[in-house]
Design an enzyme around this catalytic site. Structure first.
Site, PDB file in Angstrom:
ATOM      1  N   TYR A 171       0.826  -1.197   0.000  1.00 54.00           N
ATOM      2  CA  TYR A 171       0.000   0.000   0.000  1.00 54.00           C
ATOM      3  C   TYR A 171       0.861   1.248   0.000  1.00 54.00           C
ATOM      4  O   TYR A 171       2.071   1.181   0.239  1.00 54.00           O
ATOM      5  CB  TYR A 171      -0.958   0.001   1.208  1.00 54.00           C
TER       6      TYR A 171
ATOM      7  N   ARG B  27       8.001   4.161  -5.026  1.00 54.81           N
ATOM      8  CA  ARG B  27       8.125   3.162  -3.950  1.00 54.81           C
ATOM      9  C   ARG B  27       7.110   2.041  -4.135  1.00 54.81           C
ATOM     10  O   ARG B  27       7.414   0.869  -3.869  1.00 54.81           O
ATOM     11  CB  ARG B  27       7.945   3.837  -2.579  1.00 54.81           C
TER      12      ARG B  27
ATOM     13  N   ARG C  23      -7.597 -20.590  -1.875  1.00 53.21           N
ATOM     14  CA  ARG C  23      -6.602 -20.449  -0.805  1.00 53.21           C
ATOM     15  C   ARG C  23      -5.500 -21.506  -0.920  1.00 53.21           C
ATOM     16  O   ARG C  23      -5.788 -22.704  -0.883  1.00 53.21           O
ATOM     17  CB  ARG C  23      -7.267 -20.533   0.569  1.00 53.21           C
TER      18      ARG C  23
ATOM     19  N   HIS D 236      -0.939 -21.622  -0.089  1.00 52.54           N
ATOM     20  CA  HIS D 236       0.217 -20.807   0.296  1.00 52.54           C
ATOM     21  C   HIS D 236       1.046 -20.374  -0.913  1.00 52.54           C
ATOM     22  O   HIS D 236       1.660 -19.324  -0.889  1.00 52.54           O
ATOM     23  CB  HIS D 236       1.106 -21.568   1.281  1.00 52.54           C
TER      24      HIS D 236
ATOM     25  N   LYS E 209       6.380  -2.069   1.949  1.00 52.80           N
ATOM     26  CA  LYS E 209       5.216  -1.472   2.627  1.00 52.80           C
ATOM     27  C   LYS E 209       4.027  -2.429   2.507  1.00 52.80           C
ATOM     28  O   LYS E 209       3.117  -2.210   1.697  1.00 52.80           O
ATOM     29  CB  LYS E 209       4.928  -0.095   2.011  1.00 52.80           C
TER      30      LYS E 209
ATOM     31  N   GLU F  73      12.800   2.624  13.635  1.00 55.27           N
ATOM     32  CA  GLU F  73      11.788   3.577  13.147  1.00 55.27           C
ATOM     33  C   GLU F  73      10.614   3.488  14.117  1.00 55.27           C
ATOM     34  O   GLU F  73      10.754   2.921  15.203  1.00 55.27           O
ATOM     35  CB  GLU F  73      11.377   3.258  11.705  1.00 55.27           C
TER      36      GLU F  73
ATOM     37  N   LEU G  14      11.363   1.167   6.664  1.00 54.92           N
ATOM     38  CA  LEU G  14      10.746   1.607   5.412  1.00 54.92           C
ATOM     39  C   LEU G  14      11.542   2.800   4.881  1.00 54.92           C
ATOM     40  O   LEU G  14      11.867   3.714   5.652  1.00 54.92           O
ATOM     41  CB  LEU G  14       9.291   2.034   5.676  1.00 54.92           C
TER      42      LEU G  14
END
Ligand code: PDD
Length: 278
Positions: free
Chosen positions: A32, A51, A98, A100, A144, A176, A200
């Site tokens: 995101y 980014r 679903r 993995h 992120k 951070e 980040l």
């Protein structure tokens, strides 16, 4: 009702429907961005898209980002957001049974966008109250990702203790914070953790380092140890949400009330905002 963006369409939020088998829902498998708008204009949008592209590449999510560049401005316009706002963009690996392992390569990523009016908490500019938190996140904090459970736990614990932010400490280093980058000032020198897989690469962090370079403010990207914090003359946080915010205290211990270096960086940062989003 809010107009949102979903997979190529702008539509009312209630009509933006996503399958429960979306990998974002079942695996937290997405990335995101949060972009700030001032005066109805997205700030540092290219840097945020840069980014986002890096994060998609690191996650091996094959999303085509070029058509998304118009999304922030269109969301602001559709929602009548002419002042300060935040824009959220999320890209997941898409909907698939679903399993993995990654879904087949032809699976389309799910792309979602949202914008809302934003008023910064006036207390932030007065000084952030912070606590120290063991950094229990994974070792790819440079991506992120939407899986933000440790960040959420720390933010909640900070709130319950009457603080604004939790500072993540790993191997003794203040890496951070839950949604911001951390800086300390000692001996007049601005210091922040070097870029690594443990932080980040903040867009605001990069602007602040550029400003230091440009204006002759001494700085170094070097680890700041939690044990050094009592010697810090100043400390501050940077984030799309906070801009540049001084830290008032760490674990109940107050930092000096005067913070001239932070104040200078705050005003230089505001000039950049004024220039970019007049
Ligand atoms: N977070 N570190 C972490 C862990 C973050 O989540 C963020 C931003 C930052 C600061 O990055 P930037 O300057 O590019 O905003 C550093 C956003 C705002 C969020 O999660 O809401």
């Amino acid at each position: 009702m809010n107009t949102v963006y979903l997979n190529g369409q702008f539509l009312p939020e209630a009509q933006a429907l996503i399958s429960p088998l979306d990998r974002g829902f079942t695996y937290g498998d997405g990335v995101y961005e949060v972009i700030r708008a001032y005066n109805g204009k997205p700030f540092l949008q290219d840097e945020h898209f840069g980014r986002l592209a890096d994060c998609c590449a690191k996650m091996r999510i094959g999303a085509y980002l070029t058509p998304l560049h118009e999304v922030p401005a269109r969301l602001l316009e559709a929602n009548g957001l002419t002042g300060d706002a935040l824009i959220y963009l999320q890209i997941t690996r898409g909907t698939a049974p679903r399993s993995h392992v990654f879904p087949p390569p032809e699976t389309h990523p799910t792309i979602f966008g949202l914008a809302w009016q934003f008023t910064p908490n006036p207390a932030w500019a007065q000084g952030m109250i912070t606590i120290l938190e063991p950094d229990v996140r994974w070792s790819r904090c440079d991506i992120k990702v939407t899986s933000l459970i440790p960040n959420s736990f720390s933010a909640q614990r900070a709130k319950e203790l009457g603080a604004h932010e939790g500072l993540f400490v790993r191997d003794g280093v203040v890496q951070e914070a839950t949604l911001s980058n951390f800086f300390a000032v000692s001996g007049g020198e601005v210091r922040t953790a070097p870029l690594s897989n443990y932080i980040l690469p903040g867009i605001t962090r990069a602007v602040v380092l550029d400003l230091c370079r440009e204006h002759g403010i001494p700085f170094r990207e070097t680890p700041v140890f939690a044990t050094e914090l009592h010697q810090a003359e100043e400390a501050f946080l940077t984030s799309t949400v906070y801009d540049v915010a001084p830290i008032k205290s760490v674990e109940g211990r107050a930092l000096p009330a005067e913070h001239p270096v932070t104040d200078r960086i705050v005003s230089l940062f505001r000039e950049v905002v004024r220039r970019e989003c007049r």
